[in-house]
Design a protein around this motif. Sequence first.
Motif, mmCIF file in Angstrom:
data_model
loop_
_atom_site.group_PDB
_atom_site.id
_atom_site.type_symbol
_atom_site.label_atom_id
_atom_site.label_comp_id
_atom_site.label_asym_id
_atom_site.label_seq_id
_atom_site.Cartn_x
_atom_site.Cartn_y
_atom_site.Cartn_z
ATOM 1 N N GLU A 323 -20.737 7.520 13.744
ATOM 2 C CA GLU A 323 -19.712 7.357 12.714
ATOM 3 C C GLU A 323 -19.114 8.704 12.313
ATOM 4 O O GLU A 323 -17.897 8.870 12.221
ATOM 5 C CB GLU A 323 -20.311 6.661 11.480
ATOM 6 C CG GLU A 323 -20.721 5.221 11.721
ATOM 7 C CD GLU A 323 -19.522 4.326 11.999
ATOM 8 O OE1 GLU A 323 -18.432 4.597 11.458
ATOM 9 O OE2 GLU A 323 -19.658 3.367 12.785
ATOM 10 N N LEU A 324 -19.979 9.689 12.073
ATOM 11 C CA LEU A 324 -19.498 10.998 11.619
ATOM 12 C C LEU A 324 -18.707 11.724 12.694
ATOM 13 O O LEU A 324 -17.842 12.542 12.396
ATOM 14 C CB LEU A 324 -20.685 11.855 11.177
ATOM 15 C CG LEU A 324 -21.291 11.500 9.817
ATOM 16 C CD1 LEU A 324 -22.556 12.300 9.569
ATOM 17 C CD2 LEU A 324 -20.291 11.756 8.702
ATOM 18 N N ALA A 325 -19.011 11.414 13.952
ATOM 19 C CA ALA A 325 -18.357 12.133 15.043
ATOM 20 C C ALA A 325 -16.983 11.560 15.388
ATOM 21 O O ALA A 325 -16.224 12.191 16.125
ATOM 22 C CB ALA A 325 -19.255 12.117 16.283
ATOM 23 N N LYS A 326 -16.648 10.380 14.861
ATOM 24 C CA LYS A 326 -15.380 9.738 15.228
ATOM 25 C C LYS A 326 -14.153 10.634 14.999
ATOM 26 O O LYS A 326 -13.297 10.746 15.887
ATOM 27 C CB LYS A 326 -15.227 8.414 14.476
ATOM 28 C CG LYS A 326 -16.028 7.272 15.089
ATOM 29 C CD LYS A 326 -15.823 5.986 14.315
ATOM 30 C CE LYS A 326 -16.620 4.838 14.940
ATOM 31 N NZ LYS A 326 -16.471 3.589 14.162
ATOM 32 N N ILE A 329 -14.104 13.315 17.669
ATOM 33 C CA ILE A 329 -13.806 12.724 18.981
ATOM 34 C C ILE A 329 -12.321 12.423 19.099
ATOM 35 O O ILE A 329 -11.699 12.646 20.142
ATOM 36 C CB ILE A 329 -14.647 11.453 19.194
ATOM 37 C CG1 ILE A 329 -16.131 11.819 19.325
ATOM 38 C CG2 ILE A 329 -14.173 10.696 20.439
ATOM 39 C CD1 ILE A 329 -17.054 10.630 19.356
ATOM 40 N N LYS A 330 -11.723 11.908 17.987
ATOM 41 C CA LYS A 330 -10.290 11.577 17.998
ATOM 42 C C LYS A 330 -9.449 12.829 18.228
ATOM 43 O O LYS A 330 -8.485 12.820 19.009
ATOM 44 C CB LYS A 330 -9.885 10.912 16.690
ATOM 45 C CG LYS A 330 -8.430 10.421 16.678
ATOM 46 C CD LYS A 330 -8.108 9.699 15.395
ATOM 47 C CE LYS A 330 -6.697 9.119 15.448
ATOM 48 N NZ LYS A 330 -5.650 10.098 15.778
ATOM 49 N N VAL A 331 -9.805 13.928 17.549
ATOM 50 C CA VAL A 331 -9.075 15.188 17.728
ATOM 51 C C VAL A 331 -9.163 15.627 19.190
ATOM 52 O O VAL A 331 -8.151 16.035 19.792
ATOM 53 C CB VAL A 331 -9.650 16.290 16.808
ATOM 54 C CG1 VAL A 331 -9.047 17.644 17.171
ATOM 55 C CG2 VAL A 331 -9.360 15.951 15.347
ATOM 56 N N TYR A 332 -10.350 15.542 19.741
ATOM 57 C CA TYR A 332 -10.551 15.939 21.139
ATOM 58 C C TYR A 332 -9.704 15.074 22.077
ATOM 59 O O TYR A 332 -9.031 15.589 22.986
ATOM 60 C CB TYR A 332 -12.025 15.805 21.500
ATOM 61 C CG TYR A 332 -12.349 16.097 22.949
ATOM 62 C CD1 TYR A 332 -12.386 17.410 23.423
ATOM 63 C CD2 TYR A 332 -12.595 15.059 23.843
ATOM 64 C CE1 TYR A 332 -12.662 17.676 24.751
ATOM 65 C CE2 TYR A 332 -12.868 15.321 25.172
ATOM 66 C CZ TYR A 332 -12.899 16.632 25.615
ATOM 67 O OH TYR A 332 -13.178 16.882 26.937
ATOM 68 N N GLU A 333 -9.709 13.758 21.843
ATOM 69 C CA GLU A 333 -8.936 12.846 22.703
ATOM 70 C C GLU A 333 -7.441 13.078 22.564
ATOM 71 O O GLU A 333 -6.701 13.005 23.551
ATOM 72 C CB GLU A 333 -9.302 11.404 22.362
ATOM 73 C CG GLU A 333 -10.734 11.038 22.791
ATOM 74 C CD GLU A 333 -11.108 9.640 22.348
ATOM 75 O OE1 GLU A 333 -10.392 9.075 21.463
ATOM 76 O OE2 GLU A 333 -12.114 9.087 22.863
ATOM 77 N N ASP A 334 -7.001 13.369 21.319
ATOM 78 C CA ASP A 334 -5.577 13.627 21.092
ATOM 79 C C ASP A 334 -5.119 14.872 21.832
ATOM 80 O O ASP A 334 -3.982 14.949 22.335
ATOM 81 C CB ASP A 334 -5.277 13.755 19.593
ATOM 82 C CG ASP A 334 -5.385 12.427 18.865
ATOM 83 O OD1 ASP A 334 -5.452 11.377 19.575
ATOM 84 O OD2 ASP A 334 -5.444 12.419 17.626
ATOM 85 N N GLN A 335 -5.992 15.872 21.893
ATOM 86 C CA GLN A 335 -5.648 17.119 22.586
ATOM 87 C C GLN A 335 -5.524 16.901 24.087
ATOM 88 O O GLN A 335 -4.722 17.542 24.749
ATOM 89 C CB GLN A 335 -6.711 18.184 22.312
ATOM 90 C CG GLN A 335 -6.638 18.761 20.895
ATOM 91 C CD GLN A 335 -7.714 19.804 20.646
ATOM 92 O OE1 GLN A 335 -8.727 19.850 21.347
ATOM 93 N NE2 GLN A 335 -7.511 20.646 19.656
#
Length: 336
Positions: A323-326, A329-335
């Motif tokens: 949950e805390l990593a979401k 993870i989203k920032v990483y995927e967006d990049q």
Amino acid sequence: VTGMLHMGHALNDAIQDTCIRRARMQGYQARWILGTDHAGIATQTKVDKKLAEEGISRLEIGREKFIDACWDWREDYGSTIVKQIAGMGCSCDYDDEKFTMSPEYANAVRKVFCDWYHDGLIYKGRRIVNWCPSCTTAIADDEAEYVDEKGHLWYLRYPLSEPVDGMEYVVVATTRPETMLGDTAVAVHPADERYQHLIGKTCIVPVLNKEVPIVADEYVDREFGTGVVKITPAHDPNDFEVGLRHDLPRICVMNDDGTMNEKTGRFAGMDRLEARKEIVKQLDEEGYLVEIEDITHAVGCHERCHAPIEPMIKLQWFVKMDELAKPAIKVYEDQE
């Protein structure tokens, strides 16, 4: 504040200083707030050692006075480290230093802790942890170091509750006989032809005279020992997982200080290593000890105090990292 600045600190701070200066050169309003950490167990072991040299035990003086001693340590070494950081030329804001044991900082941590708890992000659960009986605390996996030491592999006879095809017992091999007081099963590999006929049967744990099931699990290494292993879910991480798969009881047989608890009968109150000797002696006298093999094996120790650690089931706080990593993870995927 565990001591004077060393190469690890110097390297870390040099990297931070490089990053903060680059950010300023890029036009960002970058402020590097100086912070010092009481470092938990690392500092505790240092203060413990200092008190011991003065003939004082933290258990005797109590929590409040021990915290005072930690503050004294911080005054001695915290300021030294700050001066060393300044001497390196690190561009910190030295007028607004923060320390993890300061009341305002501790209150902020408590607030976030409570917020996360109410949001369902942290929870309590009983899990196997690395337990240090000397420091009486759980330690992280990366704080456990493994040292090769000479030891023994004890081969023990576990009688079958009833003979099966002429077989009256199985032989298990263990490096920790004292944990047999918490055995709740014996396991064999499901593909091991030697023991196929025993799966689903029961055997008797010596000393305890307790009946436990014989289960089949792929965790068992057919090449180790006799291919039959005792399962102690409360005192071994692999056994814990086996216990979950087979719905086995979890019986903790040790106190926080490494002594045997009230569930161990006449061994209660003994240090676990003392109990080991007594248990082996009884096994030998009663005819359950088959063989003792000299071996060299890796023994887990606490890297801070160097005392042997004991895997134990404890009630601990855990964080739901998925949950805390979401957001990260989203920032990483967006990049990408």
